[in-house]
Design a protein around this motif. Structure first.
Motif, short mmCIF file in Angstrom:
data_model
loop_
_atom_site.label_atom_id
_atom_site.label_comp_id
_atom_site.label_asym_id
_atom_site.label_seq_id
_atom_site.Cartn_x
_atom_site.Cartn_y
_atom_site.Cartn_z
N GLU A 1 -42.53 -0.14 140.10
CA GLU A 1 -43.20 -1.16 139.31
C GLU A 1 -42.61 -2.52 139.63
O GLU A 1 -41.43 -2.65 139.98
CB GLU A 1 -43.05 -0.89 137.80
CG GLU A 1 -43.73 0.37 137.32
CD GLU A 1 -43.52 0.56 135.81
OE1 GLU A 1 -42.96 -0.36 135.16
OE2 GLU A 1 -43.92 1.61 135.29
N LEU A 2 -43.42 -3.54 139.48
CA LEU A 2 -42.94 -4.91 139.62
C LEU A 2 -42.20 -5.32 138.35
O LEU A 2 -42.64 -5.01 137.24
CB LEU A 2 -44.10 -5.87 139.86
CG LEU A 2 -44.70 -5.91 141.26
CD1 LEU A 2 -46.06 -6.60 141.22
CD2 LEU A 2 -43.77 -6.63 142.22
N THR A 3 -41.10 -6.02 138.52
CA THR A 3 -40.45 -6.65 137.37
C THR A 3 -41.20 -7.94 137.04
O THR A 3 -42.12 -8.35 137.76
CB THR A 3 -38.99 -6.98 137.70
OG1 THR A 3 -38.98 -7.95 138.76
CG2 THR A 3 -38.23 -5.75 138.14
N SER A 4 -40.80 -8.59 135.97
CA SER A 4 -41.44 -9.87 135.63
C SER A 4 -41.21 -10.89 136.74
O SER A 4 -42.09 -11.67 137.08
CB SER A 4 -40.90 -10.40 134.30
OG SER A 4 -39.50 -10.58 134.35
N GLY B 1 -40.81 -10.09 139.88
CA GLY B 1 -41.66 -9.65 140.98
C GLY B 1 -43.10 -10.09 140.79
O GLY B 1 -43.77 -10.51 141.74
N ARG B 2 -43.61 -9.99 139.55
CA ARG B 2 -44.99 -10.42 139.29
C ARG B 2 -45.13 -11.92 139.52
O ARG B 2 -46.14 -12.39 140.07
CB ARG B 2 -45.39 -10.06 137.85
CG ARG B 2 -45.58 -8.56 137.64
CD ARG B 2 -46.25 -8.27 136.31
NE ARG B 2 -45.41 -8.66 135.18
CZ ARG B 2 -44.51 -7.86 134.60
NH1 ARG B 2 -44.34 -6.62 135.06
NH2 ARG B 2 -43.79 -8.26 133.58
N PHE C 1 -38.41 -5.12 141.91
CA PHE C 1 -39.08 -3.85 141.62
C PHE C 1 -38.20 -2.97 140.75
O PHE C 1 -36.96 -3.00 140.87
CB PHE C 1 -39.40 -3.09 142.92
CG PHE C 1 -40.39 -3.77 143.82
CD1 PHE C 1 -41.75 -3.64 143.61
CD2 PHE C 1 -39.95 -4.55 144.88
CE1 PHE C 1 -42.66 -4.28 144.44
CE2 PHE C 1 -40.84 -5.18 145.72
CZ PHE C 1 -42.20 -5.05 145.50
N LEU C 2 -38.83 -2.22 139.88
CA LEU C 2 -38.18 -1.14 139.15
C LEU C 2 -38.52 0.14 139.86
O LEU C 2 -39.70 0.47 140.04
CB LEU C 2 -38.66 -1.09 137.69
CG LEU C 2 -38.34 -2.32 136.82
CD1 LEU C 2 -39.03 -2.19 135.47
CD2 LEU C 2 -36.83 -2.46 136.64
N THR D 1 -32.24 -11.54 141.79
CA THR D 1 -32.92 -10.79 140.71
C THR D 1 -33.65 -9.60 141.30
O THR D 1 -34.02 -9.59 142.48
CB THR D 1 -33.91 -11.69 139.94
OG1 THR D 1 -34.46 -10.96 138.85
CG2 THR D 1 -35.04 -12.15 140.84
N SER D 2 -33.87 -8.58 140.49
CA SER D 2 -34.64 -7.41 140.93
C SER D 2 -36.13 -7.75 140.95
O SER D 2 -36.64 -8.41 140.04
CB SER D 2 -34.40 -6.23 139.98
OG SER D 2 -33.05 -5.82 140.03
N GLU E 1 -34.20 -9.52 147.18
CA GLU E 1 -33.65 -9.47 145.83
C GLU E 1 -32.28 -10.14 145.78
O GLU E 1 -31.96 -10.86 144.82
CB GLU E 1 -33.57 -8.02 145.36
CG GLU E 1 -34.96 -7.40 145.13
CD GLU E 1 -34.91 -5.96 144.70
OE1 GLU E 1 -35.74 -5.55 143.88
OE2 GLU E 1 -34.02 -5.23 145.19
#
Length: 294
Positions: free
Chosen positions: A60-63, A65-66, A52-53, A49-50, A44
């Motif tokens: 959860e995956l962030t955008s 992360g996806r 995971f949330l 940028t992050s 990260e």
């Protein structure tokens, strides 16, 4: 930005993205959970940028992360293909060919063709996959399949095809004496079991034109993409069917075949390929096919 990302970082990320649970991912990776968390934090910070949330209840995956997961999956898919390629080279098989086929191809021309190909091009490693025509088209367009054996009148836009067998249709009925004297119209009130449009849309339309020429609309009781399922259902008295005549070989169900040789409809088994496919085994296969047909 530094470029000290290693493959293990991406694999750690991929595992967490699949599990969406740091403890489970750590157990799967056989590493300590704090160490895994540090590796993800490093990623990260590297990307700024992050990925995971996180909260106490869920991950959860962030955008971002996806998006990264899509790219990472491509990387590992490519690595998998590279490993397979190296295995083939080590075993003397320098090329690979993914071949899709509908069930009737295996009864008609495919075994002889593969034998001929193996004799002419022994360096090609061939994988066979029985697939519906629609599924083959999707895979050919995405280069996940190299060669398809399908039944269709014309190749789709952007594809090339070569007809390998034209054949008659046969009526499939439960086994009983006197079947050879019966006609299609004798079964106009019977339920029919047909290959579905998923098997091939143009093939399905061709079969329906047979009924139109005989002036009756069939009661289609069941549809499937599997020939053995059709023969089993017919043998159990659940209906009758129309299939390519080559399917009478290779199956041992309690059914009779009545060839519809006097009708104009013929079904053509064709080889289909994507000319934009860069796999060098594809033109070798097509060249061998031309020689075999001639």
């Amino acid at each position: 930005m530094s470029y000290q990302i290693e493959l293990r970082h991406l694999y750690y990320f991929k595992t967490v993205a699949e599990e969406l649970h740091f403890r489970k991912a750590a157990e799967r990776l056989y590493i300590a959970q704090p160490g895994l968390s540090r590796q993800i934090k490093y990623l990260e910070e590297h990307f700024g940028t992050s990925l995971f949330l996180r909260n106490k209840r869920r991950v959860e995956l962030t955008s971002a992360g996806r998006s990264l997961l899509q790219e990472v999956n491509l990387v590992f898919d490519q690595l998998h293909r590279l490993e397979k390629k190296m295995e083939r080279i080590a075993s003397g098989k320098s090329m690979a060919l993914q071949v899709g086929f509908i069930g009737s191809a295996i009864q008609a021309v495919l075994p002889d063709l593969l034998l001929h190909l193996n004799q002419q091009q022994p360096e090609i490693d061939i994988s066979l996959n029985e697939l519906s025509t629609s599924r083959q088209l999707d895979l050919l367009q995405n280069f996940d399949l190299d060669i398809g054996f399908v039944r269709m009148e014309e190749p789709p836009l952007g594809m090339e095809s070569l007809p390998v067998l034209q054949e008659t249709f046969s009526l499939v009925v439960p086994k009983q004496a006197g079947n050879d004297q019966r006609q299609l119209t004798d079964f106009s009130a019977s339920p029919f079991i047909l290959f579905s449009k998923e098997y091939s849309g143009s093939y399905y339309d061709l079969v329906m034109s047979i009924f139109t020429d005989h002036h009756f609309q069939p009661k289609v009781a069941l549809k499937t993409v599997n020939a053995l399922s059709i023969f089993t259902l017919v043998s159990q008295g659940l209906g009758v069917a129309i299939v390519p005549s080559s399917l009478r070989k290779g199956y041992h169900a309690a059914v009779d075949f009545i060839e519809l040789a006097d009708i104009p409809q013929r079904t053509t088994l064709s080889v289909l390929w994507n000319p934009r496919n860069s796999n060098p085994a594809v033109p070798l296969f097509i060249d061998t096919l031309h020689k075999a047909l001639s």
